[in-house]
Design an enzyme around this catalytic site. Structure first.
Site, PDB file in Angstrom:
ATOM      1  N   ASP A   1      45.698  33.263  37.432  1.00 61.19           N
ATOM      2  CA  ASP A   1      43.709  33.391  36.876  1.00 61.19           C
ATOM      3  C   ASP A   1      43.014  33.254  38.472  1.00 61.19           C
ATOM      4  O   ASP A   1      42.528  32.116  38.258  1.00 61.19           O
ATOM      5  CB  ASP A   1      43.204  32.674  35.545  1.00 61.19           C
ATOM      6  CG  ASP A   1      42.149  33.022  35.419  1.00 61.19           C
ATOM      7  OD1 ASP A   1      40.971  33.118  35.752  1.00 61.19           O
ATOM      8  OD2 ASP A   1      42.163  33.135  33.706  1.00 61.19           O
ATOM      9  N   HIS A   2      42.317  33.984  39.108  1.00 58.75           N
ATOM     10  CA  HIS A   2      41.916  33.536  40.081  1.00 58.75           C
ATOM     11  C   HIS A   2      40.731  33.035  39.812  1.00 58.75           C
ATOM     12  O   HIS A   2      40.322  32.163  41.053  1.00 58.75           O
ATOM     13  CB  HIS A   2      41.583  35.214  41.024  1.00 58.75           C
ATOM     14  CG  HIS A   2      40.559  35.505  40.826  1.00 58.75           C
ATOM     15  ND1 HIS A   2      40.332  36.642  39.525  1.00 58.75           N
ATOM     16  CD2 HIS A   2      39.485  35.633  41.030  1.00 58.75           C
ATOM     17  CE1 HIS A   2      39.413  37.296  39.914  1.00 58.75           C
ATOM     18  NE2 HIS A   2      38.561  36.676  40.221  1.00 58.75           N
TER      19      HIS A   2
ATOM     20  N   HIS B   1      39.673  34.353  31.947  1.00 55.50           N
ATOM     21  CA  HIS B   1      39.217  33.282  33.170  1.00 55.50           C
ATOM     22  C   HIS B   1      37.690  32.883  31.987  1.00 55.50           C
ATOM     23  O   HIS B   1      37.493  31.746  31.934  1.00 55.50           O
ATOM     24  CB  HIS B   1      37.718  34.669  33.504  1.00 55.50           C
ATOM     25  CG  HIS B   1      38.615  35.665  34.376  1.00 55.50           C
ATOM     26  ND1 HIS B   1      39.638  35.600  35.109  1.00 55.50           N
ATOM     27  CD2 HIS B   1      38.200  37.017  34.478  1.00 55.50           C
ATOM     28  CE1 HIS B   1      40.532  36.514  35.791  1.00 55.50           C
ATOM     29  NE2 HIS B   1      39.398  37.718  35.820  1.00 55.50           N
TER      30      HIS B   1
HETATM   31  C1  BG6 Z   1      38.501  40.171  37.685  1.00 53.23           C
HETATM   32  C2  BG6 Z   1      38.514  41.869  36.155  1.00 53.23           C
HETATM   33  O1  BG6 Z   1      40.344  40.019  36.485  1.00 53.23           O
HETATM   34  O2  BG6 Z   1      37.523  40.056  37.731  1.00 53.23           O
HETATM   35  C3  BG6 Z   1      37.611  42.450  37.673  1.00 53.23           C
HETATM   36  O3  BG6 Z   1      39.479  42.498  35.609  1.00 53.23           O
HETATM   37  C4  BG6 Z   1      36.605  41.204  37.674  1.00 53.23           C
HETATM   38  O4  BG6 Z   1      36.857  44.044  36.042  1.00 53.23           O
HETATM   39  C5  BG6 Z   1      36.835  40.497  38.480  1.00 53.23           C
HETATM   40  O5  BG6 Z   1      35.391  42.220  38.022  1.00 53.23           O
HETATM   41  C6  BG6 Z   1      35.190  39.743  38.304  1.00 53.23           C
HETATM   42  O6  BG6 Z   1      35.815  38.133  38.794  1.00 53.23           O
HETATM   43  P1  BG6 Z   1      34.996  37.804  40.266  1.00 53.23           P
HETATM   44  O7  BG6 Z   1      35.347  36.871  41.189  1.00 53.23           O
HETATM   45  O8  BG6 Z   1      34.438  39.119  41.275  1.00 53.23           O
HETATM   46  O9  BG6 Z   1      33.776  37.799  39.469  1.00 53.23           O
END
Ligand code: BG6
Length: 499
Positions: A188-189, A251
């Site tokens: 989960d980045h 997230h």
């Molecule tokens: C991803 C989603 O997990 O997270 C995307 O699939 C989203 O739709 C993105 O835009 C948002 O990540 P960040 O790091 O750009 O806020």
């Protein structure tokens, strides 16, 4: 997050990326590896094998990576660092749906183990579309790629982890046939982002915050992940996902659990994960009445973002002209435990909104309307804001006397702007996550029971959305979502804060 448990000292490994020619590899994984070299964190005995279907030479692939680094790396490319990384990159061409290829890959990896002295340790990274997850794991099994005497093998899997509870369970069972739970790293980045890791430190290293961190002193907590982007080229994926599956189930639930968890008994991975899990389990069940009153769905229509006219969601590539997929969700929920009962959590996420921001706003209770606030002044609440992006840092708002007048009360806004100034150069989430995978620290990854509990929560809301007759599109691109999302808070005498 600072974890107390660490874990393997020897980081030697060979990382096999399935989807080596894909977007994620070029935009995130390779730049993360480069920056690990830059910061001296990548082990000497390391190799990365990119698996792709397309025919190309090693040189060709390495040159493509170099171009991507120039485009996406947070640090400018230094030729010495690049020369080091370049030697570690290999391209292995095969179609990962064909099982024969895994046997050839095994031979290739064994040769490489000898050459690069990687000790037989393996990281298998699935940077592919979810329909291939099970096939690849089966291939790893058939090719016996993860069975290496005296060495470890870890599986890294990107989201989406299933599309509901049932498919997530099925997928998980497949993975468990080959890897043990503690060798499965569900990415989960958001957990790799600097300020998400900082939530626990802020809470548990500051007496002033932790002692006020409850329903006694906090009026409400807001988690807003708002994006200006539309779905872009990902319409095909997003049609089956929507904001609930794309952002909330993973997230947002992860952020919520860190904000609301009890202090863990120690900083070990499982102690932290167990406390996070309890939060998800304590979310009040959404009855039909709560679903009706506390959940708002939206889908963007045409509009203007940053002065540029943009199409509506239904006009995007690979999106049905009658699509009922939500690109926005706002909801109010309660966590029914002693710490939080009675304090609402408001959650909001959406695409094509007027602001790009991710932040957590903690609004403290107001003072009684006496003394200064009896009639002369409007009381601004104390706000603690954890700013995740684009600014990175902490903001705190409190009341003081104005220096320039005799007795005016003004709001002082303290912003940890020194962090904000550096935001372009904070370690990218993927650097931290890749480094932790090599170290064997799974704290910043979701454990299966957390994923399971968050699907139980999300499924209920998704089912409701599927049954409900919605009038989409219901917000214009470039605004902050449907009117009902504002009414959700206004009804409670509150407002969304955009700091
Ligand atoms: C991803 C989603 O997990 O997270 C995307 O699939 C989203 O739709 C993105 O835009 C948002 O990540 P960040 O790091 O750009 O806020």
């Amino acid at each position: 997050m600072v974890s107390g448990e660490n874990i393997n000292k020897d980081l030697s490994a060979c990382m096999v990326i399935f989807g080596g020619t894909g977007d994620l590899t070029h935009r995130k994984l390779m730049p993360a590896l480069y920056n690990l070299v830059h910061d001296g964190l990548l082990p000497e005995r390391f190799a990365v094998v990119s698996v792709g279907r397309r025919e190309k030479s090693q040189e060709q692939y390495r040159n493509e990576v170099y171009n991507s680094l120039n485009q996406y790396s947070r640090n400018k490319i230094d030729e010495n660092h690049w020369a080091k990384l370049r030697e570690l990159i290999y391209y292995f061409q095969f179609d990962f749906t064909e099982m024969d290829g895994y046997l050839k890959l095994k031979d290739f990896l064994e040769e490489l183990d000898k050459k690069a002295h990687t000790g037989g340790n393996r990281v298998f990274y699935l940077a592919v579309a979810p329909e291939y997850f099970e096939t690849i794991v089966q291939g790893i099994h058939i090719g016996r790629l993860a069975e290496n005497e005296g060495a470890w093998s870890r599986l890294v899997i990107e989201k989406p982890f299933g599309k509901d509870l049932a498919t997530a369970r099925k997928l998980n069972n497949k993975l468990l046939e080959v890897f043990t739970e503690n060798n499965i790293y569900r990415i989960d980045h958001y957990l790799g982002k600097e300020m998400i890791q900082n939530i626990m430190v802020l809470r548990f290293c500051n007496f002033i915050f932790e002692s006020l961190w409850s329903n006694k002193f906090i009026d409400n907590i807001q988690i807003s992940l708002t994006e200006k982007h539309g779905v872009g080229t990902r319409g095909g994926y997003y049609e089956n996902s929507g904001a609930m599956r794309d952002m909330v189930q993973n997230h947002i639930i992860q952020i919520l659990s860190l904000v609301a968890m009890e202090p863990p008994v120690n900083l070990k991975t499982d102690s932290i994960r167990t406390e996070k899990l309890k939060v998800i389990q304590a979310i009040e069940e959404f009855t039909p009445e709560l679903l009706r009153d506390n959940v708002v769905f939206g889908q963007y229509g045409r509009g203007v973002v940053d002065g540029v006219p943009v199409p509506g969601y239904r006009e995007e590539e690979k999106v049905s002209p009658n699509s009922m997929t939500e690109t926005f969700v706002a909801l109010k929920l309660h966590i029914n435990n002693l710490r939080w009962a009675g304090t609402p959590f408001y959650i909001r996420t959406g695409k094509r909104l007027g602001v790009w921001s991710a932040e957590i706003v903690v609004q403290f209770k107001s003072l009684p309307k006496i003394l200064y606030f009896k009639d002369m002044y409007i009381q601004e609440p104390n706000l603690l804001v954890i700013r995740i992006q684009p600014s990175v840092g902490v903001f705190f708002q409190f009341n003081t006397k104005d220096f320039s007048t005799h007795n005016d009360i003004v709001t002082t806004k303290m912003d940890s702007s020194h962090i904000s100034l550096n935001q372009g150069n904070t370690p990218e989430a993927y650097e931290r996550l890749l480094y932790d995978i090599l170290r064997g620290d799974a704290t910043l990854f979701s454990r299966w029971d957390e994923v399971e509990a968050s699907w139980m929560f999300a499924d209920r809301i998704i089912e409701y959305r599927e049954q409900k007759k919605l009038n989409f599109p219901n917000y214009e691109a470039g605004t902050m979502g449907p009117v009902k999302a504002f009414e959700l808070l206004a009804r409670d005498g509150r407002q969304w804060w955009n700091i």
